[in-house]
Design a protein around this motif. Structure first.
Motif, PDB file in Angstrom:
ATOM      1  N   SER A  27       3.358  24.146  25.649  1.00  8.99           N
ATOM      2  CA  SER A  27       4.603  24.438  26.372  1.00  8.99           C
ATOM      3  C   SER A  27       5.155  25.797  25.974  1.00  8.99           C
ATOM      4  O   SER A  27       5.600  26.573  26.839  1.00  8.99           O
ATOM      5  N   THR A  48       1.212  14.804  32.910  1.00  5.98           N
ATOM      6  CA  THR A  48       2.675  14.896  32.894  1.00  5.98           C
ATOM      7  C   THR A  48       3.129  16.214  32.283  1.00  5.98           C
ATOM      8  O   THR A  48       4.045  16.875  32.795  1.00  5.98           O
ATOM      9  N   GLN A  52       5.281  19.396  33.986  1.00  8.36           N
ATOM     10  CA  GLN A  52       6.487  19.959  33.382  1.00  8.36           C
ATOM     11  C   GLN A  52       6.378  21.473  33.239  1.00  8.36           C
ATOM     12  O   GLN A  52       7.332  22.213  33.521  1.00  8.36           O
ATOM     13  N   ASN A  55       6.459  23.097  36.774  1.00  2.37           N
ATOM     14  CA  ASN A  55       7.818  23.020  37.326  1.00  2.37           C
ATOM     15  C   ASN A  55       8.754  24.028  36.667  1.00  2.37           C
ATOM     16  O   ASN A  55       9.746  24.455  37.269  1.00  2.37           O
TER      17      ASN A  55
END
Length: 255
Positions: A27, A48, A52, A55
């Motif tokens: 991330s 998932t 994230q 997005n």
């Protein structure tokens, strides 16, 4: 020579990237502009995480791979290259542990499973990374080892053996491929607040639990973000003269 602290548009692959240190690192790197290939055996968590990241405006893809299977690893790297080009930096983070137990009581199957994932898995990944980096002018491989790979680790002998092995691979490859501009380093965390460590804490008695929580002078677990920031720095060109080394993140445990 100006060294860049940017990972923008750099293709970085991370194994064990769906949770814990891997997810936090993926991330962070994606938020800084890296093109992330995230791999794990947990497809649901991996997909998932990718959603994230996308997005939030980042670039990421998930590819299932079992690092204990050489063919699965080869397919991972082939798919990663087809999508984002050759891997420029790789973080070999996938790993397992085992319930703390006296060595003579540990089942042989537990030992062999730790070897298959933690050591053979790193071996398989390093081979594929080297192949891609030799054809791409170099790169950087970062292995996630452990303080248990630098010192004794009573009650987790099988795990410790694998992490000592990872350090051996790291140092040997660093010398072997230095002239090819491929660098190899390792990070060696102590107890970090990850799902794996939380599971261990939940399955040991209070004495062992307190010992783990107070094992370093800071008297706390490390946080995944603290490891992710170190890994992110290693993925930049600022670490360009560093190879064959271990970055210890242990709250002072080995001081």
């Amino acid at each position: 020579m100006a060294l860049s602290n940017s990972v923008e548009n750099k293709h970085i692959l991370i194994t064990g990237g769906a949770s814990g240190i891997g997810a936090a690192t993926a991330s962070l790197l994606a938020s800084r502009g890296a093109k992330m290939t995230i791999s794990d055996v947990n497809s649901a968590l991996g997909e998932t995480l990718v959603k994230q990241i996308v997005n939030a405006g980042g670039q990421a893809m998930f590819i299932y791979a079992d690092v204990s299977d050489a063919q699965s690893v080869a397919e991972l790297f082939n798919q990663a290259k087809a999508n984002y080009g050759a891997v420029q930096a790789a973080i070999n983070n996938a790993g397992i542990d085992h319930t703390p137990q006296a060595m003579h009581l540990v089942d042989d199957a537990v030992f062999h499973r730790n070897i298959a994932v933690n050591l053979a898995g790193v071996w398989y990944c390093m081979k594929q990374e080297i192949i891609q980096m030799l054809g791409n002018g170099g790169g950087h491989v970062i292995n996630v080892a452990s303080v248990a790979g630098l010192r004794s680790a009573p009650m987790i002998a099988a795990y410790s053996a694998t992490k000592h092995g990872v350090m051996g691979l790291t140092k040997s490859a660093a010398v072997e491929y230095a002239k090819a501009n491929i660098r190899f380093n390792a990070i060696c965390p102590s107890f970090i607040r990850t799902p794996m460590v939380e599971n261990v804490l939940a399955n040991v008695d209070e004495r062992v639990r307190n010992g783990m929580l107070k094992a370093n002078p800071m008297k706390r677990l490390g946080e995944v973000e603290e490891i992710a920031t170190a890994l992110a720095w290693l993925c930049t060109d600022e670490s360009s003269f560093m190879t064959g080394q271990s970055v210890v993140l242990d709250g002072g445990m080995l001081a």
